[in-house]
Design a protein around this motif. Structure first.
Motif, PDB file in Angstrom:
ATOM      1  N   ALA A 121       0.804  -1.227   0.000  1.00 38.04           N
ATOM      2  CA  ALA A 121       0.000   0.000   0.000  1.00 38.04           C
ATOM      3  C   ALA A 121       0.836   1.275   0.000  1.00 38.04           C
ATOM      4  N   ASN A 122       2.155   1.155   0.199  1.00 32.93           N
ATOM      5  CA  ASN A 122       2.967   2.365   0.330  1.00 32.93           C
ATOM      6  C   ASN A 122       4.275   2.311  -0.461  1.00 32.93           C
ATOM      7  N   VAL A 123       5.204   1.469  -0.039  1.00 38.77           N
ATOM      8  CA  VAL A 123       6.549   1.512  -0.615  1.00 38.77           C
ATOM      9  C   VAL A 123       6.569   1.061  -2.079  1.00 38.77           C
ATOM     10  N   ARG A 124       5.763   0.094  -2.411  1.00 33.65           N
ATOM     11  CA  ARG A 124       5.764  -0.415  -3.792  1.00 33.65           C
ATOM     12  C   ARG A 124       5.546   0.696  -4.819  1.00 33.65           C
ATOM     13  N   GLN A 125       4.717   1.661  -4.470  1.00 37.12           N
ATOM     14  CA  GLN A 125       4.386   2.733  -5.420  1.00 37.12           C
ATOM     15  C   GLN A 125       5.581   3.659  -5.677  1.00 37.12           C
ATOM     16  N   THR A 126       6.597   3.593  -4.810  1.00 35.43           N
ATOM     17  CA  THR A 126       7.758   4.489  -4.947  1.00 35.43           C
ATOM     18  C   THR A 126       8.930   3.820  -5.650  1.00 35.43           C
ATOM     19  N   LEU A 127       8.800   2.532  -5.989  1.00 29.88           N
ATOM     20  CA  LEU A 127       9.887   1.797  -6.625  1.00 29.88           C
ATOM     21  C   LEU A 127       9.678   1.713  -8.125  1.00 29.88           C
ATOM     22  N   SER A 128      10.758   1.835  -8.867  1.00 30.32           N
ATOM     23  CA  SER A 128      10.666   1.703 -10.327  1.00 30.32           C
ATOM     24  C   SER A 128      11.134   0.336 -10.799  1.00 30.32           C
ATOM     25  N   LYS A 129      11.836  -0.386  -9.910  1.00 28.25           N
ATOM     26  CA  LYS A 129      12.335  -1.721 -10.244  1.00 28.25           C
ATOM     27  C   LYS A 129      12.573  -2.491  -8.948  1.00 28.25           C
ATOM     28  N   PRO A 130      12.704  -3.809  -9.028  1.00 29.63           N
ATOM     29  CA  PRO A 130      12.960  -4.609  -7.812  1.00 29.63           C
ATOM     30  C   PRO A 130      14.370  -4.387  -7.277  1.00 29.63           C
ATOM     31  N   ASP A 131      14.518  -3.456  -6.361  1.00 26.41           N
ATOM     32  CA  ASP A 131      15.811  -3.084  -5.785  1.00 26.41           C
ATOM     33  C   ASP A 131      15.736  -3.308  -4.271  1.00 26.41           C
ATOM     34  N   THR A 132      16.383  -4.363  -3.775  1.00 21.04           N
ATOM     35  CA  THR A 132      16.264  -4.699  -2.352  1.00 21.04           C
ATOM     36  C   THR A 132      16.943  -3.664  -1.453  1.00 21.04           C
ATOM     37  N   THR A 133      17.996  -3.019  -1.932  1.00 23.21           N
ATOM     38  CA  THR A 133      18.679  -1.994  -1.129  1.00 23.21           C
ATOM     39  C   THR A 133      17.763  -0.801  -0.899  1.00 23.21           C
ATOM     40  N   GLU A 134      17.150  -0.312  -1.967  1.00 18.27           N
ATOM     41  CA  GLU A 134      16.207   0.808  -1.844  1.00 18.27           C
ATOM     42  C   GLU A 134      15.000   0.399  -1.000  1.00 18.27           C
ATOM     43  N   LEU A 135      14.513  -0.807  -1.224  1.00 14.10           N
ATOM     44  CA  LEU A 135      13.366  -1.302  -0.471  1.00 14.10           C
ATOM     45  C   LEU A 135      13.670  -1.352   1.026  1.00 14.10           C
TER      46      LEU A 135
END
Length: 446
Positions: free
Chosen positions: A394-408
């Motif tokens: 509901a929140n963080v997924r919308q801010t990611l452009s690709k599957p990046d575990t460090t950013e996540l």
């Protein structure tokens, strides 16, 4: 109680979620195949390895089994697999002999092949990226007209023939399972359907199976968990409470029955009883939607929960289905403001309404009937659900452009602090994208 469990594939909601739920009751021994034997987005399950695992299981009380995994190598491969009807039938006859030797109650499920209304071939045959929508339209119009005057289409005949042959193969295999059911092989057999429209080959096949005496259930990924709940003996009286009581006749995204029917169907399939409020052992709060279900990732808004939330005075669980694929932030904020006490039996908001309901009821039933309850494991389950369904989807997924575990990992930290505070526990987790896409995340305790 000893239970064997063969999942649909290796996704966390299929593989680690049943394991997390079973650990709530230390008297349950759950036997899973090695995860490497199961299929994923591009790999089929090792069916021979699965058969060996089944043969070597100890004496069981119950076995929950995905027939798609045993026959085709998984749910996704059931749509892609090129094996002929004869090859699949030979495989499942071997399975039948193994199951007969188990002398356990068998809870089985098989999918009715879905028809996606899009041109995305990630989980379909390669030609879906060009012809998916048109195959959906052909199916819809063909069945709307009861097969009279087949609709005109520019789908290449070779592709249409391949698609129809794959459907026919899977449907004929499902009819074999139905014969096994009539022979008494299964305690329970469920045919699952998802991504449903009003008309289509899948809807027609479901009706035909029902006419032959089969049991059809809207949903997919949650059904093994609902069957796991069914395998656990003991009936709980559950009273559904809808946050939007006047709207419970509305239909969720990706489903073909009202949210009320979805709720009652999940309760009953889990071996529980739908109850009036005054007689209930447990309350099921359903955060349903007004007008239509929202979906955050698809940028489809809906009116959020705006009522007052008070902690119930008896055991309760919360199915947050106001949005598909993620939590209602407004509801979660109010839940967190009030906190949780010993009456809290679980929260869920993952993917479809049926997915949330089936998994939630399973966890609540295990906790309620636990012979050796483990509160630490229950809190682990809730940590995962809040971090996945609320924080990520509901929140963080919308801010990611690709599957990046460090950013996540960085972006999840503030949410971890909130969850730790409200559940009154400390934890460390790490994250993975198991299928290397944003759709699902895996939350693993360190």
């Amino acid at each position: 109680m000893k239970i064997g469990f063969l999942p649909i594939d290796n996704r966390p909601v299929c593989y680690t979620l049943p394991e997390q739920i079973a650990k709530i009751d230390e008297s349950i021994e759950l036997f899973l195949p090695d995860r490497s034997l199961l299929g994923d987005l591009t790999k089929y399950a090792d069916v021979n390895g699965i058969f060996e695992w089944l043969k070597n299981l100890p004496k069981l009380d119950a076995l929950v089994i995905s027939l798609d995994t045993a026959a085709y190598g998984g749910l996704i491969s059931s749509r892609r697999c090129s094996d002929s009807f004869e090859e699949i039938r030979e495989k499942i006859e071997k399975l039948k002999e193994i199951l007969k030797e188990k002398n356990a109650k068998i809870y089985a499920f098989s999918s009715i092949m879905r028809i996606s209304n899009n041109n995305i071939n990630e989980e379909e045959k390669k030609y879906w990226n060009l012809w998916g929508k048109k195959i959906f339209e052909y199916s819809f119009n063909f069945c709307k007209n009861n097969g009279e005057n087949p609709p005109q289409t520019d789908i290449p005949q070779k592709i249409l023939t391949d698609y129809l042959n794959t459907r026919k193969r899977n449907f004929e295999i499902n009819k074999i399972y139905l014969e096994w059911q009539k022979e008494g092989l299964f305690d329970t057999l469920v045919f699952s359907k998802d991504d449903c429209a009003e008309f289509g080959f899948n809807v027609r096949e479901a009706q035909e199976l029902e006419n032959l005496g089969g049991f059809v259930k809207t949903g997919a990924d949650e059904i093994p968990l609902t069957l796991l709940a069914r395998a656990i003996q003991g009936k709980i009286k559950i009273a559904p409470i809808f946050t939007e009581a006047s709207q419970k006749n509305l239909i969720s995204n990706y489903e073909d029955v009202s949210i009320e029917k979805s709720v009652t169907g999940q309760i009953e399939l889990a071996g529980c009883e739908v109850s009036e409020l005054q007689n209930a052992d447990m309350l099921l709060y359903v955060n349903n939607f007004k007008n239509h279900q929202g979906e955050i990732v698809m940028k489809r808004p809906t009116e959020p929960f705006s009522d007052v939330w008070n902690i119930p005075q008896k055991p309760y669980m919360v199915a947050d289905v106001r949005f598909a694929n993620g939590a209602d932030n407004s509801l979660v904020n109010k839940l967190f403001e009030k906190g949780f006490d010993e009456n809290f039996y679980g929260y869920s908001a993952w993917n479809t309404s049926a997915n949330s309901l089936g998994s939630l009821i399973c966890g609540a039933k295990v906790k309620f009937l636990a012979k050796k309850y483990n509160d630490k494991e229950f809190k682990k389950l809730e940590i995962v659900r809040f971090l996945d369904d609320w924080a990520y989807q509901a929140n963080v997924r919308q801010t990611l452009s690709k599957p990046d575990t460090t950013e996540l990992t960085t972006k999840m930290k503030p949410f971890e602090k909130e969850v730790a505070k409200v559940l009154k526990t400390e934890f460390e987790v790490k994250y993975f994208f198991p299928w290397k896409r944003l759709f699902e995340v895996e939350v693993e305790h360190i």
